[in-house]
Scaffold this motif. Structure first.
Motif, PDB file in Angstrom:
ATOM      1  N   ALA A 171       0.833  -1.210   0.000  1.00 32.12           N
ATOM      2  CA  ALA A 171       0.000   0.000   0.000  1.00 32.12           C
ATOM      3  C   ALA A 171       0.863   1.254   0.000  1.00 32.12           C
ATOM      4  CB  ALA A 171      -0.930  -0.010   1.208  1.00 32.12           C
ATOM      5  N   LEU A 172       1.971   1.197   0.743  1.00 30.20           N
ATOM      6  CA  LEU A 172       2.824   2.378   0.862  1.00 30.20           C
ATOM      7  C   LEU A 172       3.548   2.674  -0.443  1.00 30.20           C
ATOM      8  CD1 LEU A 172       4.253   1.468   4.378  1.00 30.20           C
ATOM      9  CD2 LEU A 172       2.684   3.358   3.905  1.00 30.20           C
ATOM     10  N   LEU A 173       3.872   1.626  -1.176  1.00 32.60           N
ATOM     11  CA  LEU A 173       4.635   1.813  -2.426  1.00 32.60           C
ATOM     12  C   LEU A 173       3.755   2.236  -3.594  1.00 32.60           C
ATOM     13  CD1 LEU A 173       7.023  -1.259  -2.188  1.00 32.60           C
ATOM     14  CD2 LEU A 173       7.736   1.140  -2.372  1.00 32.60           C
ATOM     15  N   THR A 174       2.481   1.979  -3.495  1.00 27.92           N
ATOM     16  CA  THR A 174       1.604   2.287  -4.625  1.00 27.92           C
ATOM     17  C   THR A 174       0.712   3.486  -4.355  1.00 27.92           C
ATOM     18  OG1 THR A 174       0.039   0.657  -3.759  1.00 27.92           O
ATOM     19  CG2 THR A 174       1.545  -0.084  -5.486  1.00 27.92           C
ATOM     20  N   GLY A 175       0.882   4.112  -3.195  1.00 33.64           N
ATOM     21  CA  GLY A 175       0.121   5.327  -2.905  1.00 33.64           C
ATOM     22  C   GLY A 175      -1.296   5.065  -2.416  1.00 33.64           C
ATOM     23  N   THR A 181       0.612  11.254  -2.725  1.00 38.03           N
ATOM     24  CA  THR A 181       1.594  12.336  -2.598  1.00 38.03           C
ATOM     25  C   THR A 181       1.443  12.961  -1.216  1.00 38.03           C
ATOM     26  OG1 THR A 181       1.528  12.765  -4.965  1.00 38.03           O
ATOM     27  CG2 THR A 181       2.330  14.565  -3.567  1.00 38.03           C
ATOM     28  N   HIS A 182       2.536  13.043  -0.476  1.00 35.21           N
ATOM     29  CA  HIS A 182       2.442  13.477   0.919  1.00 35.21           C
ATOM     30  C   HIS A 182       3.107  14.823   1.163  1.00 35.21           C
ATOM     31  CE1 HIS A 182       2.260   8.896   1.804  1.00 35.21           C
ATOM     32  NE2 HIS A 182       1.067   9.381   1.523  1.00 35.21           N
ATOM     33  N   LEU A 183       2.723  15.450   2.250  1.00 32.21           N
ATOM     34  CA  LEU A 183       3.322  16.726   2.633  1.00 32.21           C
ATOM     35  C   LEU A 183       4.054  16.565   3.952  1.00 32.21           C
ATOM     36  CD1 LEU A 183       0.231  18.772   1.589  1.00 32.21           C
ATOM     37  CD2 LEU A 183       2.523  19.103   0.646  1.00 32.21           C
ATOM     38  N   GLY A 184       5.350  16.844   3.925  1.00 28.07           N
ATOM     39  CA  GLY A 184       6.132  16.667   5.145  1.00 28.07           C
ATOM     40  C   GLY A 184       6.622  17.974   5.729  1.00 28.07           C
ATOM     41  N   CYS A 185       6.718  19.021   4.917  1.00 27.33           N
ATOM     42  CA  CYS A 185       7.229  20.280   5.464  1.00 27.33           C
ATOM     43  C   CYS A 185       6.519  21.494   4.892  1.00 27.33           C
ATOM     44  CB  CYS A 185       8.738  20.399   5.235  1.00 27.33           C
ATOM     45  SG  CYS A 185       9.218  20.681   3.521  1.00 27.33           S
ATOM     46  N   GLU A 186       6.023  21.373   3.682  1.00 24.98           N
ATOM     47  CA  GLU A 186       5.367  22.486   2.995  1.00 24.98           C
ATOM     48  C   GLU A 186       6.272  23.694   2.838  1.00 24.98           C
ATOM     49  OE1 GLU A 186       0.971  22.800   3.998  1.00 24.98           O
ATOM     50  OE2 GLU A 186       1.681  21.407   5.545  1.00 24.98           O
ATOM     51  N   HIS A 187       7.583  23.468   2.926  1.00 24.36           N
ATOM     52  CA  HIS A 187       8.493  24.565   2.595  1.00 24.36           C
ATOM     53  C   HIS A 187       9.662  24.107   1.728  1.00 24.36           C
ATOM     54  CE1 HIS A 187       9.633  23.540   6.926  1.00 24.36           C
ATOM     55  NE2 HIS A 187      10.719  23.229   6.284  1.00 24.36           N
ATOM     56  N   GLY A 188       9.438  23.034   0.993  1.00 19.33           N
ATOM     57  CA  GLY A 188      10.380  22.729  -0.071  1.00 19.33           C
ATOM     58  C   GLY A 188      11.637  21.986   0.310  1.00 19.33           C
ATOM     59  N   VAL A 189      11.753  21.488   1.536  1.00 21.19           N
ATOM     60  CA  VAL A 189      12.999  20.836   1.922  1.00 21.19           C
ATOM     61  C   VAL A 189      12.898  19.308   1.949  1.00 21.19           C
ATOM     62  CG1 VAL A 189      14.858  20.702   3.629  1.00 21.19           C
ATOM     63  CG2 VAL A 189      13.658  22.864   3.279  1.00 21.19           C
ATOM     64  N   CYS A 190      11.803  18.757   2.451  1.00 21.83           N
ATOM     65  CA  CYS A 190      11.781  17.317   2.735  1.00 21.83           C
ATOM     66  C   CYS A 190      11.600  16.447   1.494  1.00 21.83           C
ATOM     67  CB  CYS A 190      10.716  16.991   3.769  1.00 21.83           C
ATOM     68  SG  CYS A 190       9.040  16.961   3.104  1.00 21.83           S
ATOM     69  N   GLY A 191      10.989  16.983   0.460  1.00 22.25           N
ATOM     70  CA  GLY A 191      10.848  16.218  -0.778  1.00 22.25           C
ATOM     71  C   GLY A 191       9.713  15.214  -0.800  1.00 22.25           C
ATOM     72  N   ALA A 192       8.953  15.106   0.287  1.00 21.29           N
ATOM     73  CA  ALA A 192       7.876  14.105   0.333  1.00 21.29           C
ATOM     74  C   ALA A 192       6.838  14.347  -0.753  1.00 21.29           C
ATOM     75  CB  ALA A 192       7.214  14.116   1.708  1.00 21.29           C
ATOM     76  N   GLN A 218      10.072   2.334   5.770  1.00 25.91           N
ATOM     77  CA  GLN A 218       9.492   1.893   7.046  1.00 25.91           C
ATOM     78  C   GLN A 218       8.095   2.489   7.150  1.00 25.91           C
ATOM     79  OE1 GLN A 218      12.235   2.107  10.414  1.00 25.91           O
ATOM     80  NE2 GLN A 218      13.898   1.349   9.147  1.00 25.91           N
ATOM     81  N   CYS A 219       7.980   3.737   7.591  1.00 24.49           N
ATOM     82  CA  CYS A 219       6.621   4.296   7.668  1.00 24.49           C
ATOM     83  C   CYS A 219       6.061   4.580   6.287  1.00 24.49           C
ATOM     84  CB  CYS A 219       6.606   5.566   8.517  1.00 24.49           C
ATOM     85  SG  CYS A 219       7.214   7.040   7.691  1.00 24.49           S
ATOM     86  N   GLY A 220       6.942   4.772   5.314  1.00 17.70           N
ATOM     87  CA  GLY A 220       6.496   4.971   3.940  1.00 17.70           C
ATOM     88  C   GLY A 220       5.983   6.363   3.635  1.00 17.70           C
ATOM     89  N   PHE A 221       6.110   7.278   4.557  1.00 17.92           N
ATOM     90  CA  PHE A 221       5.557   8.615   4.312  1.00 17.92           C
ATOM     91  C   PHE A 221       6.408   9.394   3.317  1.00 17.92           C
ATOM     92  CE2 PHE A 221       3.972  12.888   5.315  1.00 17.92           C
ATOM     93  CZ  PHE A 221       2.610  12.633   5.332  1.00 17.92           C
ATOM     94  N   CYS A 222       7.717   9.139   3.335  1.00 16.42           N
ATOM     95  CA  CYS A 222       8.627   9.835   2.423  1.00 16.42           C
ATOM     96  C   CYS A 222       8.692   9.162   1.057  1.00 16.42           C
ATOM     97  CB  CYS A 222      10.037   9.851   3.019  1.00 16.42           C
ATOM     98  SG  CYS A 222      10.764   8.178   3.102  1.00 16.42           S
TER      99      CYS A 222
END
Ligand code: FES
Ligand code: FES
Lengths: 778, 172
Positions: free
Chosen positions: A17-21, B45-56, B108-112
């Motif tokens: 799930a994490l890899l496919t969004g 598509t995730h938001l980690g910083c909203e200021h252009g640094v983290c790349g998430a 791991q958490c997969g957020f990035c």
């Protein structure tokens, strides 16, 4: 054990799930009719609130409500945030509040919540809320907070002392009097924030039809969130459900119940519609917990051979404005000092000081890095004093393997003494030194110095308390569908524990881990839960799940024996099917057994068998279990720029029996990276008034790929003796000795200048300064 | 900020996301990341910083990586956008990077992860046979708090090999 899944490097079930969004994090939950929240936060470190005027904000198109303390107070049973710890004594003035009433004590403290159609509009409206503040004197540094005449962090408090305590055993007086060497050390230790890449967040929904409140929160403790909402809004336990969706990391920063969670839930109750709040990074810098500052003034006593005789002194810990959890950081730091070493006498006096900064609670490692740093600096100081090899001094002081189990009269927070029940600390260090080529390093170092290059090797050891109880539930259920589910109060936040738990369970049923569905962090399925912190969940929940799986397996076999009219000893369980050994045609499926035990008509059920193919176990560990590790680091320092490059990083780690070595290694490497951040990069700065000065990732530096080395890991498995799986926790193992090892390596590289490092983190300019000072002093 | 009583300005834009065309009205101030997540349901598509640094929040805009938090949706008008949801083949077969990330425990958490995958798609397009140092340098625009990067670096190197083999097989 039955199968061979425990110990296997199974690929993670979480990944797809994490890899496919398609994973679902808190911000991905979209409920119809949701309003979004933004907070009005104090811009001042300390101020009185004279008035809050939200008229203009309320009049903005798209704004539904603005609630400050006066608006939410009627819903709340009290304005104080749990936890309620009856045994903890500390300054009442530092009890955290839900919403500031008339005083704010740190920048970022919440004053009001704005609810609007979108976060964009909510933020517009925040700017329109007019709060009249009267700025009060504030205090930023915890040592300043204790000075006579210091400004008071809370206006009504007599002083800024939150609590004091002493960690002590033996008798330092005579030990120090007789010592050949007594060396003073003043240490200034700093650890920043947790900074999971997903910040905090919560969605709350009130359903008038069931009078139920459901919250989805990115937390490390769903049950604590539920319990807090039950208490604070006077609700019935059965009507409140807290669910944790996918969590993008925690590292301590999601370990408490926050005012924001309480206020968002209150807004949902008041508006009777779903409310969502997603923390932005600036808010994480301002209002999520940090670990921050400790100042240690200690002296260490050693005999002529460098053997420890005692360590004593004092430490001041920066608590921030509020006591959000207790004194775990300070307390753990004192517990960590002896670590894997024979320390016969010990006394540390601790003062917890309030400051006008956001509250501190444990970040990954939880005080252990600081205690370890203190002891490891002491080891290096002794080695330098004696002109001895740094590893050799440690060798002389490590607890020998034949003295395990080893008992220290130092009390953990649960009142138990420190009891190293298993482990071989010298073997771990020797393995690490050998793998790193320590015995040939001096030659390489000399050759490098001849070529004008400064390379160094550092070593550090640690122990870590893991598997804190009292319990974590494991429920294993096989329904009439034949599918196996595991429910637990443990919290998944990226570690991969669902995979580990699936392995533990699947092993009993001869199925693939993928055939086991693991559900974590949902108070609707497990009544009690403690949560994810302190490297505890594989030990506690893992053991419960193992025992529950064994119980369900036995139940299945007995029932199948009855159904097949054979003895259960003649049965095999594989691929979800129970068959008579050697007669594969004579079999029943787990689904059939589950149907029989669910009372389905027409299925034979043993008369004395309790219904349901399920078991619920709360394993109660008889004691804590200690992991340990040895880190050896090689660095090269550019003496012109102060730049530090880590060229080799070796870890020998004992986390007991490994459930999944790949996941364990991931935890260790991630922890090491965090420790490198603490050593070289992460600095949460405040000005003298308490105004944060590092509130972006451009100012607060997290370790990036080019600066984190490859970490070589060697496992040293000594099974724990206090749980059925033989496991020890590993979530924090990597971070604890990392900063100590890196500093040791930097000192080794800079030995020609005699640089001594007494602080974390160390930036390039600071290192250049220290080199300059050392040169000037020599 | 919009003044009191003033409605935020909206524009109509056309975005092609993972090959699907969308014509939508967006507020001019809405970021591309918020637009993808909120208006088009692409929550990978995730938001980690909203200021252009983290790349998430990194997505591909006309094949080039872009910070979804720093770009406005209106700036992407007419562009072809690829998000993590669009990396697998139409038949659902994972991109070699996704497969390698799974096999090398690169998350791991997969957020990035989404932002790293999209950044690495672009990187391997430009540098199909990178060294480890080059991979680490290319990753420097993405922050991962969980993994220590080790698995990610291995996965990218492995995926590079798989992609070379695949492309080599197609174009000898
Ligand atoms: S969210 Fe865009 S770079 Fe961090
Ligand atoms: S996997 Fe958690 S931030 Fe990268």
């Amino acid at each position: 054990m039955t199968g061979d899944l425990v110990g296997a490097p199974v690929h993670r079930l979480e990944d797809a799930a994490l890899l496919t969004g398609t994973a679902r994090f808190t911000d991905d939950i979209e409920l119809p009719g949701t309003v979004e929240a933004a907070f009005v936060r104090s811009p001042h470190p300390h101020a009185l609130i004279r008035s809050v005027d939200s008229t203009a904000a309320r009049n903005l198109a798209g704004v539904h409500a603005v609630f400050s303390h006066a608006d939410l107070a009627p819903l709340l049973t009290r304005n104080l945030i749990p936890p309620d710890n009856p045994t903890l004594k500390f300054a009442e003035s530092t009890r955290a509040v839900v919403l500031a009433k008339d005083e704010v004590c740190h920048v970022g403290e919440i004053v009001a919540i704005v609810l609007a159609d979108s976060r964009y509009v909510a933020e517009d409206a925040v700017a329109l809320v007019d709060v009249a503040y009267e700025v009060l004197p504030s205090v930023s540094d915890c040592r300043d907070a204790l000075a006579p005449g210091a400004a008071r962090v809370h206006r009504d408090a007599p002083d800024n002392v939150v609590a004091t305590f002493r960690a002590e055993y033996g008798d330092c007086g005579p030990a120090f009097a007789a010592a050949a060497h007594v060396l003073p050390l003043s240490l200034r230790q700093h650890r920043g924030g947790g900074h999971p890449i997903e910040g905090r967040g919560i969605v709350a929904r009130f359903d008038p039809a069931t009078e139920g409140l459901t919250v989805w929160s990115s937390t490390q403790g769903a049950h604590r969130v539920r319990d807090a909402l039950v208490v604070l809004y006077g609700l019935d336990e059965t009507r409140v459900r807290a669910i944790t969706p996918d969590v993008g990391g925690g590292f301590g920063s999601k370990h408490i119940v926050y005012p924001e969670e309480v206020v968002v839930a209150g807004a949902a109750l008041a508006l009777k519609r779903p409310v969502k709040w997603i923390e932005d990074r600036r808010e994480h810098f301002l209002a999520a917990i940090q670990e921050r500052d400790q100042y240690w003034d200690i002296e260490v006593a050693a005999d002529a051979d460098g053997r420890l005789l005692g360590l004593r002194g004092s430490m001041v810990h920066d608590q921030g404005a509020y006591t959000l959890l207790g004194f775990n950081v300070a307390h753990n730091a004192t517990l960590a000092v002896p670590g894997p070493y024979l320390l016969p006498n010990y006394r540390l006096d601790v003062t917890i000081a309030a400051t006008n900064r956001v509250g501190t609670i444990p970040v990954r490692g939880a005080g252990y890095p600081e205690g370890t740093f203190a002891m490891e600096r002491a080891m290096d100081a002794i080695a330098d004093e004696l002109g001895a090899d740094r590893a050799e001094i440690r060798r002389r002081n490590l607890i020998p393997a034949d003295r395990i189990p080893y008992e220290l009269p130092l009390k953990a927070r649960d009142g138990s003494t420190t009891h190293y029940e298993s482990g071989d600390f010298p073997a771990c260090m020797e393995k690490a030194l050998e793998s790193a080529g320590h015995d040939r390093f001096a030659e390489r170092q000399a050759a490098a110095r001849d070529a004008g290059r400064y390379i160094g090797m550092g070593v550090a050891n640690c122990t870590k308390i893991t598997g804190r109880g009292p319990f974590e539930t494991g429920i294993v259920r096989i329904g009439p569908s034949g599918r196996i589910t595991v429910h637990t109060g443990a919290m998944a936040m990226g570690q991969g524990i669902k995979t580990a738990y699936a392995q533990i369970c699947a092993d009993q049923f001869g199925v693939d881990p993928g055939a086991v569905k693991v559900i974590t962090g949902d108070t609707g399925t497990v009544p009690m839960g403690i949560g994810g912190f302190g490297s505890r969940q594989t030990v506690t929940a893992g053991s419960s799940i193992h025992l529950a799986s064994v119980e369900v397996r036995e139940k299945a076999l007995k029932t199948a024996a009855h159904m097949l009219e054979v003895s259960d000893r003649d049965l095999d369980l594989k691929d979800g099917t129970i068959s008579v050994a050697g007669v594969p045609d004579l079999s029943v499926s787990l689904a059939d057994v589950a149907k029989a035990l669910s009372g389905a008509i027409g299925y034979a059920r043993p008369k004395d068998m309790p219904p349901g193919l399920e078991a619920s176990v709360n394993f109660l560990p008889t004691g804590l279990t200690y992991g340990n590790s040895a880190h050896v680091v090689e660095v090269e320092v550019d003496v012109g720029t102060g730049g530090v490059r880590i060229t080799r990083y070796l870890v020998v780690n004992d986390s007991g029996r490994l459930i999944n070595p790949t996941i364990v290694e991931g935890q260790i490497v991630g922890g090491v990276a965090h420790g490198i951040g603490n050593a070289l990069f992460e600095w949460m700065g405040y000005d003298d008034a308490g105004q944060p000065v590092t509130t972006t990732f451009a100012e607060y530096l997290l370790p990036t790929a080019p600066v984190v080395p490859n970490v070589e890991i060697v496992h040293h498995e000594t099974p724990s003796t206090v749980n059925p799986l033989g496991v020890k926790g590993v979530g924090e193992a990597g971070v604890i000795p990392a900063a100590a090892a890196v500093m040791s390596a930097i000192e080794s590289a800079l030995a020609p200048f005699g640089v001594r490092i007494r602080e974390t983190p160390i930036s390039p300019p600071r290192l250049v300064e220290l080199i300059g000072e050392a040169k000037a002093g020599s | 900020m919009t003044g009191v009583g003033e409605l935020p300005e909206t524009r109509s834009v056309t975005l092609s996301v993972n090959g699907e065309r969308h014509e939508i009205d967006v507020e001019t101030r809405m970021t591309l990341a918020d637009c993808l997540r909120r208006k088009l349901g692409k929550t990978g598509t995730h938001l980690g910083c909203e200021h252009g640094v983290c790349g998430a929040c990194t997505v591909l805009v006309d094949g080039r990586s872009a910070r979804g938090c720093l770009m406005l949706a209106v700036q992407a008008n007419g562009a072809e956008i690829t998000t993590v949801e669009g990396l697998a083949s139409r038949g659902g077969e994972w991109h070699p990077l996704q497969q390698a990330f799974h096999e090398h425990h690169a998350l791991q958490c997969g957020f990035c992860t989404a932002g790293i995958l999209t950044s690495m798609v672009e990187f391997l397009g430009e540098n199909p046979d990178p060294t480890e140092d080059e991979v680490r340098e290319a990753l420097s625009g993405n922050i991962c708090r969980c993994t220590g990067y080790q698995g990610i670096v291995r996965a990218v190197l492995d995926a590079a090999g798989r992609l070379r083999a695949r492309n080599g097989a197609i174009a000898p």
